[in-house]
Design an enzyme around this catalytic site. Structure first.
Site, PDB file in Angstrom:
ATOM      1  N   GLY A  52      15.549  68.234 -11.484  1.00 31.41           N
ATOM      2  CA  GLY A  52      16.771  67.736 -10.853  1.00 31.41           C
ATOM      3  C   GLY A  52      16.877  68.172  -9.403  1.00 31.41           C
ATOM      4  N   GLU A 102      13.678  62.745  -1.919  1.00 32.98           N
ATOM      5  CA  GLU A 102      12.777  61.594  -1.779  1.00 32.98           C
ATOM      6  C   GLU A 102      11.389  61.852  -2.388  1.00 32.98           C
ATOM      7  OE1 GLU A 102      13.473  58.531  -0.780  1.00 32.98           O
ATOM      8  OE2 GLU A 102      15.557  59.150  -0.518  1.00 32.98           O
ATOM      9  N   HIS A 108      10.780  63.412  -5.278  1.00 34.76           N
ATOM     10  CA  HIS A 108      10.912  63.008  -6.681  1.00 34.76           C
ATOM     11  C   HIS A 108      10.990  61.479  -6.786  1.00 34.76           C
ATOM     12  CE1 HIS A 108      13.089  67.069  -6.828  1.00 34.76           C
ATOM     13  NE2 HIS A 108      12.080  67.239  -7.655  1.00 34.76           N
ATOM     14  N   ASP A 134       2.836  70.298  -5.661  1.00 38.59           N
ATOM     15  CA  ASP A 134       2.557  71.419  -6.563  1.00 38.59           C
ATOM     16  C   ASP A 134       1.126  71.224  -7.074  1.00 38.59           C
ATOM     17  OD1 ASP A 134       5.401  72.738  -7.002  1.00 38.59           O
ATOM     18  OD2 ASP A 134       5.663  70.580  -6.952  1.00 38.59           O
ATOM     19  N   ARG A 180      14.239  73.600  -3.205  1.00 40.42           N
ATOM     20  CA  ARG A 180      14.581  74.945  -2.720  1.00 40.42           C
ATOM     21  C   ARG A 180      14.855  74.972  -1.223  1.00 40.42           C
ATOM     22  NH1 ARG A 180      10.760  76.546  -7.128  1.00 40.42           N
ATOM     23  NH2 ARG A 180      12.016  77.795  -8.567  1.00 40.42           N
TER      24      ARG A 180
END
Ligand code: AMP
Length: 294
Positions: A38, A42, A44, A157, A194
């Site tokens: 969540g 952009e 995601h 990631d 983050r």
């Protein structure tokens, strides 16, 4: 129990989303899944766009998974913005949001975990012991509950995407994995949920990560192929950006994450550093002239 908003249906129960996915597949529809925690941005949504291009039906999961956070990490303060996330997904044309509760994902009797593959040992695995066990476990659980045709993950990631690719291959999970490019701010900072922890000064300092990575890319293009020299230059750039706490700077083989000494084949440069109290990660591909990546 489900709730619909502008063509996007929010589902919270495992049985319900599993039945929907199976029904779609029985009707020869392909299903794409994007797994997120969540606080969508952009980056995601680019995964959702890719899923929408490839698949008939999309499921976006939103779940802050407690088992991948270590004690003392930001599990409690991690941003939770479900209503805004559903609006963003619905604007993107996403079909389903699966947002289970902790109780729905982990029963009080829960005690089975997935042992992560070897590529999980270094970097994030070394600095966040237990993190990848939480990731492999929750991703496999989601792939049981949402048995999609294709699952989408971000290059941002990189180690996580590799861990998941290996797990899916090793455990013969029937979902294909697609890894999509990192989406960045106009100045280069990789989008991350983050980033919202950063104040103005930290936001400027955070650019040091991108500067270090792109400097390495430039030098490789100019035929500086010595990995330890490049790592040293990257470290200097981070320190000059007031980033003093560096967890790691790696220049590694893209498939094994083993250090390379000379970059005569494409390699990945990856780093993690603390900007103020916020820990950020990023990576780029280093491709020497005349080589191509897969
Ligand atoms: P998270 O919500 O941080 O767990 O991320 C969910 C998915 O979005 C993961 O596959 C991430 O790699 C991906 N993702 C996060 N940030 C970005 C970004 N800036 N660009 C592309 N994908 C991203």
């Amino acid at each position: 129990m489900s709730e619909s908003r502008d063509g996007t249906t929010v589902i919270t129960q495992c049985d319900e989303i599993r039945a929907l996915v199976r029904r779609a597949q029985q009707h020869d529809q392909t299903v794409g899944v994007v797994m997120t925690m969540g606080a969508l941005h952009e980056g995601h949504l680019s995964l959702l766009d890719a899923a929408r291009k490839d698949c008939d039906i999309t499921v976006t999961t939103i779940y802050v998974n407690p088992t991948q956070f270590l004690p003392g990490e930001d599990f409690e303060k991690y941003p939770r913005t479900l209503a805004d996330d559903v609006t963003a997904i619905s604007r993107c044309g996403g079909d389903y949001v699966f947002a289970p509760s902790n109780g729905e994902m982990y029963s009080p009797r829960f005690s089975t975990y997935v042992l992560p593959p070897k590529v999980a040992e270094r970097f994030e695995g070394a600095h966040r012991p237990g993190h990848f066990r939480g990731v492999t476990t929750v991703v496999l659980k989601f792939l049981q509950v949402v048995p999609a045709d294709i699952a989408y993950f971000g290059h941002k990631d990189y180690q996580q995407s590799l861990v998941i690719r290996r797990m899916v291959e090793d455990l013969q999970v029937g979902t294909s994995i697609r890894v999509c490019p990192t989406v960045r701010e106009p100045d280069g900072l990789a989008l991350s949920s983050r980033n919202r922890y950063l104040d103005d000064t930290e936001r400027q300092n955070a650019l040091g990560l991108y500067r270090a990575l792109t400097r390495a890319q430039e030098l490789v293009k100019r035929n500086e192929l010595n990995a330890s020299r490049l790592r040293h230059i990257m470290e200097t750039i981070l320190v000059e950006s007031n980033i003093s706490r560096i967890d790691y700077i790696g220049i590694v083989d893209p498939e094994t994450l083993i250090d390379v000494e000379t970059i005569d084949e494409p390699a990945i440069a990856l780093l993690a550093a603390h900007v103020g109290t916020t820990r950020l990660i990023d990576n780029v591909l280093l491709a020497p002239i005349g080589t191509s990546f897969r």
